[in-house]
Scaffold this active site. Structure first.
Site, PDB file in Angstrom:
ATOM      1  N   HIS A 160      11.390  38.075   1.360  1.00 55.64           N
ATOM      2  CA  HIS A 160      11.666  39.511   1.427  1.00 55.64           C
ATOM      3  C   HIS A 160      10.401  40.331   1.250  1.00 55.64           C
ATOM      4  O   HIS A 160       9.359  39.836   0.846  1.00 55.64           O
ATOM      5  CB  HIS A 160      12.736  39.904   0.401  1.00 55.64           C
ATOM      6  CG  HIS A 160      12.338  39.714  -1.044  1.00 55.64           C
ATOM      7  ND1 HIS A 160      11.590  40.632  -1.741  1.00 55.64           N
ATOM      8  CD2 HIS A 160      12.613  38.711  -1.906  1.00 55.64           C
ATOM      9  CE1 HIS A 160      11.414  40.202  -2.981  1.00 55.64           C
ATOM     10  NE2 HIS A 160      12.028  39.034  -3.104  1.00 55.64           N
ATOM     11  N   CYS A 191      11.762  33.806  -5.504  1.00 58.38           N
ATOM     12  CA  CYS A 191      11.778  34.199  -4.091  1.00 58.38           C
ATOM     13  C   CYS A 191      10.354  34.397  -3.582  1.00 58.38           C
ATOM     14  O   CYS A 191       9.407  34.479  -4.357  1.00 58.38           O
ATOM     15  CB  CYS A 191      12.584  35.482  -3.901  1.00 58.38           C
ATOM     16  SG  CYS A 191      14.366  35.213  -3.976  1.00 58.38           S
TER      17      CYS A 191
END
Length: 172
Positions: free
Chosen positions: A143, A162
């Site tokens: 992301h 992440c």
């Protein structure tokens, strides 16, 4: 040797780098941010199945319990300031609760884990403007991030696991 397809990306976690390939040739490379030592980004392989623009961020229960709850005990307006909505649970029919009227001093970590915290899309959103979803048992995805300044640092281990991408629009 595994065939990864015509187009694929490789993330070198130790080198904080993502490389995109097309037709067996390197297309481009981008800096990434990966997990801190206590939240190391796992090694796995999977397919990107969806790209979401202006995503919501569902705060993981572990972050809600360990990071958001202590902040709420100090400042009952914390979630409002972060554009995070509070829901009674994780089910689709869970009701929204005004977080300013909860007595956070009496909320246990176990109870906090039952609430759903969801950050609205916008420039403040922890996922930035774009999220690449790839189903995996670690709940790790790629992301954007509003913390652009972190890409200038080395090492770049600042996430909860992440992978934050420096130029997500180029990757898209």
């Amino acid at each position: 040797d595994h065939y990864l397809g015509e187009k694929y990306i490789l993330v070198n976690i130790a080198n904080f780098n993502l490389t995109a390939f097309a037709d067996g040739q390197e297309s481009f490379s981008l800096p990434v941010i990966v997990g801190k030592s206590q939240y190391q980004t796992p090694v796995f392989s999977d397919s990107i199945i969806n790209i979401t623009l202006n995503p919501y961020w569902n705060v993981p229960p572990s972050i809600a319990k360990n990071e958001e709850l202590p902040k709420l005990k100090k400042d009952p307006n914390h979630l409002v300031k972060q554009h995070i909505r509070l829901f009674s649970g994780w089910s689709a029919d869970a009701s929204e609760i005004d977080s300013r009227f909860v007595d956070w001093r009496n909320v246990s970590p176990a109870k906090m884990g039952q609430y759903k915290l969801r950050q609205d899309p916008g420039p403040w959103n922890a996922l930035g403007q774009i999220k690449f979803e790839l189903p995996n048992k670690y709940d790790v995805y790629l992301h954007d991030t509003p913390a652009r300044n972190l890409f200038l640092r080395t090492p770049r281990d600042f996430s909860h696991g992440c992978i934050r991408v420096c130029d997500p629009m180029k990757l898209a």
